[in-house]
Design a protein around this motif. Structure first.
Motif, PDB file in Angstrom:
ATOM      1  N   GLY A  70      23.989  15.504 -34.306  1.00  0.00           N
ATOM      2  CA  GLY A  70      23.425  15.761 -32.989  1.00  0.00           C
ATOM      3  C   GLY A  70      24.391  15.483 -31.865  1.00  0.00           C
ATOM      4  N   TRP A  86      19.949  17.563 -25.516  1.00  0.00           N
ATOM      5  CA  TRP A  86      20.223  17.366 -26.933  1.00  0.00           C
ATOM      6  C   TRP A  86      20.319  18.699 -27.630  1.00  0.00           C
ATOM      7  N   PHE A  88      20.770  19.582 -31.841  1.00  0.00           N
ATOM      8  CA  PHE A  88      20.918  19.027 -33.182  1.00  0.00           C
ATOM      9  C   PHE A  88      21.165  20.131 -34.206  1.00  0.00           C
ATOM     10  N   TRP A  93      16.383  19.805 -38.159  1.00  0.00           N
ATOM     11  CA  TRP A  93      15.273  20.000 -37.232  1.00  0.00           C
ATOM     12  C   TRP A  93      13.964  19.567 -37.894  1.00  0.00           C
ATOM     13  N   TYR A  97      14.766  13.312 -36.153  1.00  0.00           N
ATOM     14  CA  TYR A  97      16.078  12.760 -35.804  1.00  0.00           C
ATOM     15  C   TYR A  97      16.351  12.843 -34.305  1.00  0.00           C
ATOM     16  N   ALA A  98      16.001  13.953 -33.686  1.00  0.00           N
ATOM     17  CA  ALA A  98      16.229  14.090 -32.241  1.00  0.00           C
ATOM     18  C   ALA A  98      15.384  13.075 -31.479  1.00  0.00           C
ATOM     19  N   SER A 101      16.817   9.507 -32.020  1.00  0.00           N
ATOM     20  CA  SER A 101      18.094   9.332 -31.327  1.00  0.00           C
ATOM     21  C   SER A 101      17.909   9.292 -29.814  1.00  0.00           C
TER      22      SER A 101
END
Length: 172
Positions: A70, A86, A88, A93, A97-98, A101
């Motif tokens: 990312g 952001w 990634f 997806w 995770y996005a 983070s």
């Protein structure tokens, strides 16, 4: 910057991130709501001039495999006001995770940097706006037909923001 979460390490970019960043920026589908996909040279130049030299973004690194999955724009636009964005790797997806983070970067901004506000903008009214809302950001407006998408069509620009006082109420 160096932040550890359950699955991610958020850190400053290094020149060694070029290939992983290109896996993100060089992918047409990933870049659909941003700008046309980059070639490797453009990725490397952007990494060097913006991410590293200006410290305008941080890398989101998957702790298990060590890959940078990312790119998180985190740039002080004005004193105490940070722009965030952001992108990634699409292989990661819809796995949180996005969110994980970006939540860590937001917490860092308010706790460590004493940010007053964080803002973000997007033309993607579904995925990006959904994540902005999940992160606690509030809608601040829509600039109708403000910019063109990658196909040359006019697109609305959704503006969201999160004030420190609102963050404190959500995450005391």
């Amino acid at each position: 910057m160096h932040i550890e979460t359950l699955r991610m390490t958020i850190r400053d970019f290094t020149p060694q991130d070029a290939a992983d960043l290109h896996a993100i920026f060089g992918d047409d589908e990933t870049m659909e709501n941003c700008e046309p996909a980059y070639d490797f040279e453009k990725t490397r130049d952007f990494l060097s001039s913006f991410c590293i030299a200006r410290k305008g973004a941080v890398a989101a690194v998957h702790r298990q495999n060590g890959k940078t999955i990312g790119y998180i724009l985190f740039n002080e636009a004005h004193e105490g006001v940070y722009e965030m964005g952001w992108i990634f790797n699409r292989n990661f997806w819809r796995q949180g995770y996005a969110y994980e983070s970006c939540r860590a970067v937001i917490n860092h901004a308010f706790r460590e940097r004493r940010a007053h506000k964080i803002f973000a903008e997007a033309i993607d009214a579904v995925k990006s706006v959904g994540l902005m809302e999940k992160l606690g950001m509030r809608p601040e407006g829509v600039q109708r037909s403000q910019t063109k998408d990658n196909h040359g069509n006019w697109a609305d620009l959704y503006l969201y923001g999160l004030l420190e006082e609102d963050w404190r109420r959500q995450f005391p």
